[in-house]
Design an enzyme around this catalytic site. Structure first.
Site, PDB file in Angstrom:
ATOM      1  N   LYS A  74     -16.233 -50.979  14.072  1.00  0.00           N
ATOM      2  CA  LYS A  74     -15.632 -52.260  14.467  1.00  0.00           C
ATOM      3  C   LYS A  74     -14.132 -52.273  14.181  1.00  0.00           C
ATOM      4  O   LYS A  74     -13.316 -52.585  15.047  1.00  0.00           O
ATOM      5  CB  LYS A  74     -16.279 -53.432  13.737  1.00  0.00           C
ATOM      6  CG  LYS A  74     -17.668 -53.785  14.164  1.00  0.00           C
ATOM      7  CD  LYS A  74     -18.141 -55.034  13.439  1.00  0.00           C
ATOM      8  CE  LYS A  74     -18.010 -54.839  11.955  1.00  0.00           C
ATOM      9  NZ  LYS A  74     -18.869 -53.748  11.431  1.00  0.00           N
ATOM     10  N   LYS A 108     -18.513 -46.293   1.337  1.00  0.00           N
ATOM     11  CA  LYS A 108     -18.068 -46.655   2.682  1.00  0.00           C
ATOM     12  C   LYS A 108     -16.733 -46.037   3.033  1.00  0.00           C
ATOM     13  O   LYS A 108     -16.422 -45.767   4.163  1.00  0.00           O
ATOM     14  CB  LYS A 108     -17.980 -48.182   2.751  1.00  0.00           C
ATOM     15  CG  LYS A 108     -17.669 -48.723   4.106  1.00  0.00           C
ATOM     16  CD  LYS A 108     -18.878 -49.200   4.818  1.00  0.00           C
ATOM     17  CE  LYS A 108     -18.562 -49.942   6.084  1.00  0.00           C
ATOM     18  NZ  LYS A 108     -17.326 -49.632   6.740  1.00  0.00           N
ATOM     19  N   PHE A 304     -20.195 -56.194   9.553  1.00  0.00           N
ATOM     20  CA  PHE A 304     -21.546 -55.728   9.864  1.00  0.00           C
ATOM     21  C   PHE A 304     -21.931 -56.056  11.312  1.00  0.00           C
ATOM     22  O   PHE A 304     -21.067 -56.073  12.205  1.00  0.00           O
ATOM     23  CB  PHE A 304     -22.560 -56.289   8.849  1.00  0.00           C
ATOM     24  CG  PHE A 304     -22.380 -55.727   7.468  1.00  0.00           C
ATOM     25  CD1 PHE A 304     -22.296 -56.559   6.367  1.00  0.00           C
ATOM     26  CD2 PHE A 304     -22.281 -54.353   7.272  1.00  0.00           C
ATOM     27  CE1 PHE A 304     -22.108 -56.037   5.086  1.00  0.00           C
ATOM     28  CE2 PHE A 304     -22.098 -53.819   5.997  1.00  0.00           C
ATOM     29  CZ  PHE A 304     -22.004 -54.674   4.920  1.00  0.00           C
ATOM     30  N   PHE A 384     -18.571 -40.662  19.214  1.00  0.00           N
ATOM     31  CA  PHE A 384     -18.415 -39.781  18.058  1.00  0.00           C
ATOM     32  C   PHE A 384     -18.395 -38.335  18.551  1.00  0.00           C
ATOM     33  O   PHE A 384     -18.960 -38.030  19.607  1.00  0.00           O
ATOM     34  CB  PHE A 384     -19.566 -39.994  17.077  1.00  0.00           C
ATOM     35  CG  PHE A 384     -19.346 -41.146  16.122  1.00  0.00           C
ATOM     36  CD1 PHE A 384     -19.326 -42.454  16.583  1.00  0.00           C
ATOM     37  CD2 PHE A 384     -19.143 -40.926  14.769  1.00  0.00           C
ATOM     38  CE1 PHE A 384     -19.118 -43.521  15.730  1.00  0.00           C
ATOM     39  CE2 PHE A 384     -18.936 -41.982  13.892  1.00  0.00           C
ATOM     40  CZ  PHE A 384     -18.919 -43.281  14.382  1.00  0.00           C
ATOM     41  N   TRP A 412     -11.030 -43.464  18.587  1.00  0.00           N
ATOM     42  CA  TRP A 412     -10.952 -42.683  17.343  1.00  0.00           C
ATOM     43  C   TRP A 412     -10.250 -41.360  17.604  1.00  0.00           C
ATOM     44  O   TRP A 412      -9.381 -40.937  16.855  1.00  0.00           O
ATOM     45  CB  TRP A 412     -12.373 -42.455  16.803  1.00  0.00           C
ATOM     46  CG  TRP A 412     -12.432 -41.669  15.534  1.00  0.00           C
ATOM     47  CD1 TRP A 412     -12.291 -42.147  14.254  1.00  0.00           C
ATOM     48  CD2 TRP A 412     -12.631 -40.252  15.409  1.00  0.00           C
ATOM     49  NE1 TRP A 412     -12.410 -41.119  13.336  1.00  0.00           N
ATOM     50  CE2 TRP A 412     -12.599 -39.944  14.016  1.00  0.00           C
ATOM     51  CE3 TRP A 412     -12.818 -39.217  16.323  1.00  0.00           C
ATOM     52  CZ2 TRP A 412     -12.783 -38.640  13.535  1.00  0.00           C
ATOM     53  CZ3 TRP A 412     -12.987 -37.915  15.851  1.00  0.00           C
ATOM     54  CH2 TRP A 412     -12.962 -37.642  14.472  1.00  0.00           C
TER      55      TRP A 412
HETATM   56  N1  LIG Z   1     -15.698 -42.563  17.123  1.00  0.00           N
HETATM   57  C1  LIG Z   1     -15.694 -42.174  15.844  1.00  0.00           C
HETATM   58  N2  LIG Z   1     -15.813 -40.862  15.541  1.00  0.00           N
HETATM   59  C2  LIG Z   1     -15.830 -40.444  14.245  1.00  0.00           C
HETATM   60  N3  LIG Z   1     -15.725 -41.273  13.177  1.00  0.00           N
HETATM   61  C3  LIG Z   1     -15.591 -42.595  13.447  1.00  0.00           C
HETATM   62  C4  LIG Z   1     -15.562 -43.110  14.762  1.00  0.00           C
HETATM   63  N4  LIG Z   1     -15.438 -44.483  14.685  1.00  0.00           N
HETATM   64  C5  LIG Z   1     -15.372 -44.775  13.374  1.00  0.00           C
HETATM   65  N5  LIG Z   1     -15.456 -43.650  12.638  1.00  0.00           N
HETATM   66  C6  LIG Z   1     -15.451 -43.570  11.173  1.00  0.00           C
HETATM   67  O1  LIG Z   1     -16.599 -44.278  10.739  1.00  0.00           O
HETATM   68  C7  LIG Z   1     -16.298 -45.054   9.568  1.00  0.00           C
HETATM   69  C8  LIG Z   1     -16.575 -46.525   9.876  1.00  0.00           C
HETATM   70  O2  LIG Z   1     -15.630 -46.974  10.834  1.00  0.00           O
HETATM   71  P1  LIG Z   1     -15.129 -48.497  10.734  1.00  0.00           P
HETATM   72  O3  LIG Z   1     -14.228 -48.739  11.881  1.00  0.00           O
HETATM   73  O4  LIG Z   1     -14.646 -48.775   9.366  1.00  0.00           O
HETATM   74  O5  LIG Z   1     -16.530 -49.249  10.965  1.00  0.00           O
HETATM   75  P2  LIG Z   1     -16.881 -50.785  10.646  1.00  0.00           P
HETATM   76  O6  LIG Z   1     -15.604 -51.536  10.706  1.00  0.00           O
HETATM   77  O7  LIG Z   1     -17.840 -51.150  11.707  1.00  0.00           O
HETATM   78  O8  LIG Z   1     -17.489 -50.756   9.284  1.00  0.00           O
HETATM   79  C9  LIG Z   1     -14.824 -44.773   9.245  1.00  0.00           C
HETATM   80  O9  LIG Z   1     -14.761 -43.718   8.284  1.00  0.00           O
HETATM   81  C10 LIG Z   1     -14.245 -44.272  10.540  1.00  0.00           C
HETATM   82  O10 LIG Z   1     -13.168 -43.393  10.354  1.00  0.00           O
HETATM   83  O1  LIG Z   2     -18.773 -57.010   5.693  1.00  0.00           O
HETATM   84  C1  LIG Z   2     -18.870 -55.849   6.120  1.00  0.00           C
HETATM   85  O2  LIG Z   2     -17.876 -55.304   6.852  1.00  0.00           O
HETATM   86  P1  LIG Z   2     -17.924 -53.910   7.621  1.00  0.00           P
HETATM   87  O3  LIG Z   2     -18.927 -54.073   8.748  1.00  0.00           O
HETATM   88  O4  LIG Z   2     -16.538 -53.743   8.132  1.00  0.00           O
HETATM   89  O5  LIG Z   2     -18.359 -52.883   6.625  1.00  0.00           O
END
Ligand SMILES: Nc1ncnc2c1ncn2[C@@H]1O[C@H](COP(=O)(O)OP(=O)(O)O)[C@@H](O)[C@H]1O
Ligand SMILES: O=COP(=O)(O)O
Length: 558
Positions: A74, A108, A304, A384, A412
């Site tokens: 996200k 995380k 989430f 990914f 990404w």
């Molecule tokens: N397309 C992708 N390919 C590889 N890693 C990714 C990709 N999108 C997100 N990530 C990695 O996955 C993890 C979660 O991404 P994040 O944007 O923080 O998700 P959220 O905000 O939904 O929790 C981070 O470490 C990010 O670098």
């Molecule tokens: O509250 C949770 O946030 P993320 O989905 O960014 O982990």
């Protein structure tokens, strides 16, 4: 194929001085308070001046399906979409939550996006940033100290030490602090009692900072915090303990939204950081409204899956702040969908079309849920490196069968360039009418509001209220706290309150075990399952990979 780590990419960023980023939004040097060359806070008088303007931007919310523990992208998509919109000439700002040190050091990792879609300087943002979360923690713990001190100094308010529903906080995943005993060592140290710690972002002070719109609103909300009950059942507040003013003073800088930038110099407001499983999971109203007044397009996120962050964005944040989103981006990933289709966590990188097809039911439910709020949506397939063409096509085809807009997002790997298709879809959606409406009326009973969320959004057949929850409801009605929105505290990995139920569970029942009032934030927290307010570190904490060299260069932060 080897990929640069997030921190390697971030450390190569060609950042502009934050004054130049502010200027992109029409903000002058007089509007900002510099925190070095690449971070700034926006002055409160600037906020007040901008709120008087009619102008408002188009608002886009990024949400997701029920995620794997690592998250499905996200923040990454929010950053990438913001970069893409700017790349095609749209004056865009993003609004994100600030990271908690707990997940950073735990499982995380950071919350600054990833790959070529990150906010920078990521080490600062992921570590102490501008000190907001530390300020929230000390303001919260001042109130904790005031509670025990009040008991020690004669207990004039007749406070019942067994009815204190206010734990201490620390911004770290430390399971050893979940249950503690304070006041040991004799009467000089006060009266011994059981207490515990939550992670700072679970504090109501955090939620208040994210919903307040200025110092006086902040102080009034802090004063309303109910921290305990007297022996005759009267609610005792922070104002009764006479520390609301001091708490607000400790937050005098934290209330000001932070401004940084993305890898491609897109302005990024980052402010407030509540989790969406134990709190409302949205960045601050002030940051979002600043973005809406200074840009033409704003992309923001809620924590989430859509059953948590988006539901609370709509029913709590938008309701309180009078916001109406113009479009929603639902992030889906092959890996999370395979998990929902029954694949174990350690096999998510292998192609499995049958599991993916089965897991798509989770995405379908989230699509239906967002549609209940009347806002046009597009599914962003966050690609990914391990995804295969057949997997990506399967997701796309199902969305097309459902008549839902869908775009492959490669932000990404490619930054803004990888989000242009998604950006174009979002711009088309924004031309459609958005008929945003909240899900329930706050005047409904507590039971009705919770049942509405659980049955409509989670798909539950029924909601059960444990004996304690029923007692809580009686107290809340007596105290006049029943006409508030609901903040559900629930596992993020399932639509239900049972983490083991993946996909689109049916016929399940949700059990509410307790209901707390966050009178300052203005909502009720309904606790289900065994939602943790103090996470623990994993066997191999991310902290073990973080290091710093003699020149102050940090490695291993991701
Ligand atoms: N397309 C992708 N390919 C590889 N890693 C990714 C990709 N999108 C997100 N990530 C990695 O996955 C993890 C979660 O991404 P994040 O944007 O923080 O998700 P959220 O905000 O939904 O929790 C981070 O470490 C990010 O670098
Ligand atoms: O509250 C949770 O946030 P993320 O989905 O960014 O982990």
């Amino acid at each position: 194929m080897s990929y640069k780590s997030d921190i390697e990419i971030a450390q190569e960023a060609k950042m502009l001085h934050i004054k130049e980023i502010a200027a992109k939004l029409g903000l002058s040097e007089e509007d900002i308070e510099l925190y070095g060359d690449y971070k700034a806070k926006i002055k409160l008088e600037t906020y007040q001046r901008l709120m008087e303007q009619e102008k408002t931007a188009k608002l886009i919310l990024t949400t997701a399906i029920n995620p794997t523990p690592a998250g499905e992208g996200k923040s990454t998509t929010t950053v990438g979409l913001g970069q893409a919109l700017n790349k095609i000439g749209k004056n865009t700002a993003i609004a994100l939550r600030e990271p908690s040190l707990g997940p950073c050091m735990g499982i995380k990792g950071g919350a600054a996006g990833g790959g070529y879609a990150q906010v920078v300087p990521m080490e600062d943002i992921n570590l102490h940033f501008t000190g907001d979360i530390h300020a929230i923690g000390i303001a919260h713990n001042l109130l904790s100290a005031a509670i025990d001190n009040h008991i020690k100094q004669g207990n004039e308010l007749n406070l019942d030490p067994t009815k204190i529903n206010f734990k201490r906080v620390v911004d770290m995943n430390d399971r050893a602090l979940r249950e503690v005993v304070v006041g040991l060592g004799g009467t000089v140290n006060g009266q011994p009692r059981q207490d515990g710690y939550m992670i700072t972002v679970a504090s109501e002070v955090m939620a208040i900072l994210c919903l307040a719109e200025g110092i006086l609103d902040l102080k009034e909300r802090l004063g309303k915090m109910v921290v305990a009950y007297s022996y005759d059942g009267e609610a005792i507040t922070a104002k009764d303990l006479k520390v609301a003013g001091a708490m607000a003073a400790l937050l005098k800088d934290a209330i000001k939204p932070n401004l940084v930038q993305t890898l491609e110099n897109t302005p990024a407001f980052i402010h407030g950081g509540p989790f969406a499983n134990i709190a409302h999971g949205c960045n601050s109203v002030m940051a979002t409204k600043l973005a809406l007044k200074t840009a033409d397009y704003v992309v923001t996120e809620a924590g989430f899956g859509a059953d948590l962050g988006a539901e609370k964005f709509f029913n709590i944040k938008c309701r309180f702040a009078d916001l109406a989103p113009d479009a929603v981006v639902v992030v889906a990933t092959a890996r999370a969908l395979k998990l929902h289709g029954g694949v174990s966590k350690d096999e998510l990188n292998e192609e499995n079309l049958s599991a993916l097809a089965a897991g798509l039911e989770n995405l379908e439910k989230h699509i239906e849920n967002v549609q209940k709020f009347g806002v046009p949506l597009v599914v962003a397939i966050n690609e990914f490196p391990t995804d295969t063409e057949p997997e990506l096509s399967l997701i796309k085809e199902r969305c097309e069968e459902l008549g839902v807009e869908v775009a492959l997002s490669q932000v990404w790997a490619k930054g803004g360039e990888g989000g242009i298709k998604l950006a174009e879809k979002v711009l088309e959606l924004i031309e459609q009418p958005s008929d945003f409406k909240v899900l329930y009326d706050v005047e409904d009973s507590i039971e009705e509001k919770i049942a509405k969320i659980a049955t409509e959004i989670y798909g539950a057949a029924k909601v059960n209220f444990a004996a304690q929850a029923k007692k809580d409801i009686k107290q809340l009605v007596k105290d006049g706290f029943d006409k508030m929105p609901i903040c559900m505290a629930k596992t993020p990995v399932s639509l239900s309150d049972n983490p083991a139920l993946k996909g689109r569970p049916m016929g399940f029942e949700v059990t509410v075990r307790k209901i707390n009032v966050s009178a300052g934030a203005g909502f009720l927290v309904a606790l289900t399952g065994n939602v943790m307010t103090m996470p623990g570190l994993p066997k191999r904490p991310a902290a073990e990979n973080i290091d710093i060299d003699e020149n102050g260069k940090i490695t291993g932060l991701f």
